[in-house]
Scaffold this active site. Structure first.
Site, PDB file in Angstrom:
ATOM      1  N   ARG A 103      -6.951   1.587  11.985  1.00  0.00           N
ATOM      2  CA  ARG A 103      -5.770   0.854  11.602  1.00  0.00           C
ATOM      3  C   ARG A 103      -5.410   0.174  12.887  1.00  0.00           C
ATOM      4  NH1 ARG A 103      -3.322  -0.996   7.077  1.00  0.00           N
ATOM      5  NH2 ARG A 103      -1.251  -0.588   6.864  1.00  0.00           N
ATOM      6  N   THR A 376      -7.257  -7.021   0.433  1.00  0.00           N
ATOM      7  CA  THR A 376      -7.750  -5.708   1.212  1.00  0.00           C
ATOM      8  C   THR A 376      -9.356  -5.826   0.421  1.00  0.00           C
ATOM      9  OG1 THR A 376      -5.926  -4.807   1.888  1.00  0.00           O
ATOM     10  CG2 THR A 376      -7.756  -3.314   1.520  1.00  0.00           C
ATOM     11  N   THR A 394      -9.172  -4.256   5.671  1.00  0.00           N
ATOM     12  CA  THR A 394      -7.823  -5.079   5.650  1.00  0.00           C
ATOM     13  C   THR A 394      -7.525  -5.922   6.400  1.00  0.00           C
ATOM     14  OG1 THR A 394      -5.559  -5.211   4.511  1.00  0.00           O
ATOM     15  CG2 THR A 394      -6.039  -3.276   6.259  1.00  0.00           C
ATOM     16  N   ASN A 396      -4.382  -7.542   5.351  1.00  0.00           N
ATOM     17  CA  ASN A 396      -3.237  -7.443   4.538  1.00  0.00           C
ATOM     18  C   ASN A 396      -3.147  -8.502   3.441  1.00  0.00           C
ATOM     19  OD1 ASN A 396      -0.840  -6.141   3.478  1.00  0.00           O
ATOM     20  ND2 ASN A 396       0.548  -7.362   5.057  1.00  0.00           N
ATOM     21  N   ASP A 418       3.215  -4.380   6.983  1.00  0.00           N
ATOM     22  CA  ASP A 418       3.061  -2.975   6.343  1.00  0.00           C
ATOM     23  C   ASP A 418       4.274  -2.043   6.835  1.00  0.00           C
ATOM     24  OD1 ASP A 418       1.460  -3.318   4.208  1.00  0.00           O
ATOM     25  OD2 ASP A 418      -0.306  -2.519   5.397  1.00  0.00           O
ATOM     26  N   SER A 447       0.087   2.779   5.390  1.00  0.00           N
ATOM     27  CA  SER A 447      -1.144   2.064   4.757  1.00  0.00           C
ATOM     28  C   SER A 447      -1.234   2.918   3.410  1.00  0.00           C
ATOM     29  CB  SER A 447      -2.446   2.159   5.078  1.00  0.00           C
ATOM     30  OG  SER A 447      -3.442   1.862   4.399  1.00  0.00           O
ATOM     31  N   SER A 448      -1.629   1.937   2.315  1.00  0.00           N
ATOM     32  CA  SER A 448      -1.791   2.810   0.966  1.00  0.00           C
ATOM     33  C   SER A 448      -3.262   2.920   0.644  1.00  0.00           C
ATOM     34  CB  SER A 448      -1.417   1.803  -0.206  1.00  0.00           C
ATOM     35  OG  SER A 448      -0.137   1.629  -0.183  1.00  0.00           O
ATOM     36  N   GLY A 468      -2.821  -3.255  -2.587  1.00  0.00           N
ATOM     37  CA  GLY A 468      -1.412  -2.929  -2.035  1.00  0.00           C
ATOM     38  C   GLY A 468      -0.878  -1.386  -2.440  1.00  0.00           C
TER      39      GLY A 468
HETATM   40  N1  GLY Z   1      -2.446  -3.689   3.871  1.00  0.00           N
HETATM   41  C1  GLY Z   1      -2.475  -2.810   2.625  1.00  0.00           C
HETATM   42  C2  GLY Z   1      -2.501  -1.326   3.166  1.00  0.00           C
HETATM   43  O1  GLY Z   1      -3.010  -0.962   4.097  1.00  0.00           O
HETATM   44  O2  GLY Z   1      -2.109  -0.562   2.364  1.00  0.00           O
END
Ligand code: GLY
Length: 566
Positions: A103, A376, A394, A396, A418, A447-448, A468
């Protein structure tokens, strides 16, 4: 398009009929290894890159590097060397399972109020466009970590297909063209990005060949020098200069100090299946565990469609409420993972639900959350040893921050969005700020992304998707479809519904729900918002341990995706 719910399980039905007809009750001997390898990704050229590296002696982890690097070239809208990723790994020889956390992190000069203007309002342009929106990328470090600790091949081999694609070019596809329609105007602000990704300043037509020689050079540097090839030396100089010249705040120490984290996955079980999924700084695994724990006693597979959607939506509502309050970077904030994923906690949440009436999100104390960046990328793969990778990558929003440092060839992410840009007030996406996910130097933004394995006695699923905050509910619906007995072609094409606490509504893809289902849900008190567009881009693979067969499925919503079994 088929309707939302699939309660029929043709594979299981045929299997059971055969067992009865043949009088065979003893379990079949389990095949120990997959008969073939499977790679499913958002782009046929990336899927081929994975197979090429497998054919050249690589394992699943080498193939994951090849696919990650190829996607970074051919799908710049969705992931790239300027972005980040989570790679969920299963190593067959010792059942080692881990999530490689690549990340992005906030630069050390970042601060909580960095996007606020003189009136204390969030400057949305700064938050999503240009270098100030970019976190320090983790994609390159993740590939280096994979090669060093899990692969069989040197990076010079696993990066070869991507270097070739960047050098020889790739045709613009529908996704590139369509998403560029939204971002070309912003890309035109930065000459390096304009020269690399537009043609005479315009969105290139479908089929136009794009060559990215600067990415090829960057990949060669990574192949030759590993981590240092990206985070130190000539490339780091270009990144820091390019970012700072355009108003950003990166410095050399941010890049040299970037670290990959190995995270223990979230583990939970549901109806006899083991789930291995993404831990914080993803919110996905915790939310999925919470939802499954809430719905498990209802036996939703046998419910009628509208009732099943109601129960799922009520569980989603509660999990997303917790997501908005309790989830953030675990290195900065003590995320109560054990509590949130416990069955006792879920029982308490279930006690507030009714089968005959929708709840009101405003009666659940908490903060708002709403859909966010919809771009993503995800790929899933398995090799013939049974090693598996689910990876979600990703930048984003589509084409990230739209900013490219001169001489690098790749766009930087806008992942800083985010984070919560302002404590206590919604940003342009409807997000309210809160401390768990406030901006802090060196912190990972929430993050998701939810790369996931589902392990059954006989069948194993590898899946994930972009999208997202809807990633979590898409993965949930996909894995429930797998548990219902269906294969990856079904999971990835399943119509989608979603509830995320605020806004207090069930959103549905066009044609996902029948008029009768909508009427039933409305009668229960739900607001149903049928959207004009579909969402997500799921790619999954499945291994049947009983027969040794593998299958792949690629989301039909975007035509460039491809699942290949070979
Ligand atoms: N940028 C999308 C996520 O990490 O959830």
């Amino acid at each position: 398009m088929k309707r939302f719910i699939s309660t029929t399980t043709p594979g299981m039905a045929v299997g059971l009929a055969l067992i009865c007809l043949l009088g065979v009750y003893a379990p079949f001997a389990l095949a120990q290894k997959p008969a073939k390898a499977a790679v499913a990704s958002a782009h046929y050229l990336a899927t081929e890159a994975g197979h090429e590296v497998l054919a050249n002696g690589g394992n699943a982890f080498d193939a994951a590097i090849a696919v990650s690097a190829a996607l970074a070239v051919v799908e710049p809208s969705s992931s790239g060397l300027g972005g980040g990723a989570f790679w969920l790994l299963h190593r067959a020889e010792d059942n080692h399972q881990v999530m490689i956390d690549g990340r992005e992190i906030a630069p050390m000069a970042a601060d909580r109020d960095m996007y606020l203007d003189e009136n204390g309002e969030v400057n949305r342009d700064l938050a999503v466009n240009g270098p100030l929106a970019a976190g320090i990328p983790g994609h390159a470090a993740g590939m280096v970590h994979l090669a060093k600790n899990y692969g069989r091949l040197p990076l010079s081999e696993s990066l070869k297909p991507a270097i070739r694609l960047a050098t020889e070019g790739f045709p613009v596809d529908e996704k590139y063209h369509s998403l560029m329609g939204y971002r070309a105007e912003t890309i035109r602000r930065w000459p390096a990005a304009t020269d690399a990704l537009l043609v005479d300043g315009e969105n290139p037509p479908i089929g136009h060949l794009i060559k990215l020689p600067d990415i090829a050079n960057t990949l060669r540097l990574i192949a030759a020098q590993g981590f240092d090839g990206f985070y130190k030396g000539e490339l780091a100089d270009k990144l820091v200069k390019g970012v700072r010249d355009a108003g950003g705040i990166w410095n050399h120490a941010d890049l040299a100090g970037y670290t990959i984290k190995e995270r223990q996955p979230i583990r939970t079980s549901y109806q006899g299946y083991q789930l291995v999924t993404a831990p914080p700084p993803s919110s996905g695994g915790v939310a999925i565990a919470e939802i499954l724990n809430i719905v498990e006693p209802y036996n939703i597979s046998t419910m009628d469609d509208a009732k099943r959607i109601h129960v799922l939506a009520e569980a989603m509502r509660r999990a997303y409420r917790d997501r908005s309050i309790y989830l953030g970077d675990p290195d900065f904030f003590e995320v109560p993972v054990r509590l949130l994923t416990s069955r006792d906690y879920a029982a308490g949440l279930r006690a507030s639900m009714r089968l005959d009436k929708a709840s009101d999100s405003n009666n659940l104390a908490g903060f708002e959350d709403s859909p966010k960046g919809t771009d993503t990328s995800h790929f899933s793969l398995i090799d013939t040893d049974g090693n598996m990778v689910a990876a979600t990558l990703t930048v984003n929003l589509p084409y990230g921050s739209a900013f490219m440092a001169p001489g690098t060839g790749f766009l930087l992410n806008n992942e800083m969005d985010d984070f919560s840009a302002k404590a206590g007030a919604p940003n342009a996406y409807g997000l309210l700020g809160y401390s768990a996910n406030a901006i802090e130097p060196g912190k990972r933004m929430l993050s998701s992304m939810t790369p996931t394995f589902v392990l059954g006695e006989q069948r194993v699923a590898v899946l994930g998707t972009p999208g997202g905050s809807r990633i979590i509910t898409m993965v949930l619906l996909g894995l429930l479809d797998f548990i219902d007995g269906n294969g990856p072609v079904s999971w990835v094409s399943l119509p989608r519904i979603h509830h995320q606490y605020q806004p207090d509504e069930i959103s549905a893809e066009p044609d996902a729900l029948s008029a009768d289902q909508i009427a039933t849900l409305q009668a229960l008190g739900h607001t149903v918002n049928v959207r004009e567009r579909t969402w997500g881009n799921m790619h999954g693979v499945m291994w049947n341990k009983q027969t040794g067969e593998v299958e792949g499925g690629s989301d039909p919503r975007w035509p460039s995706g491809r699942a290949i079994v070979r």
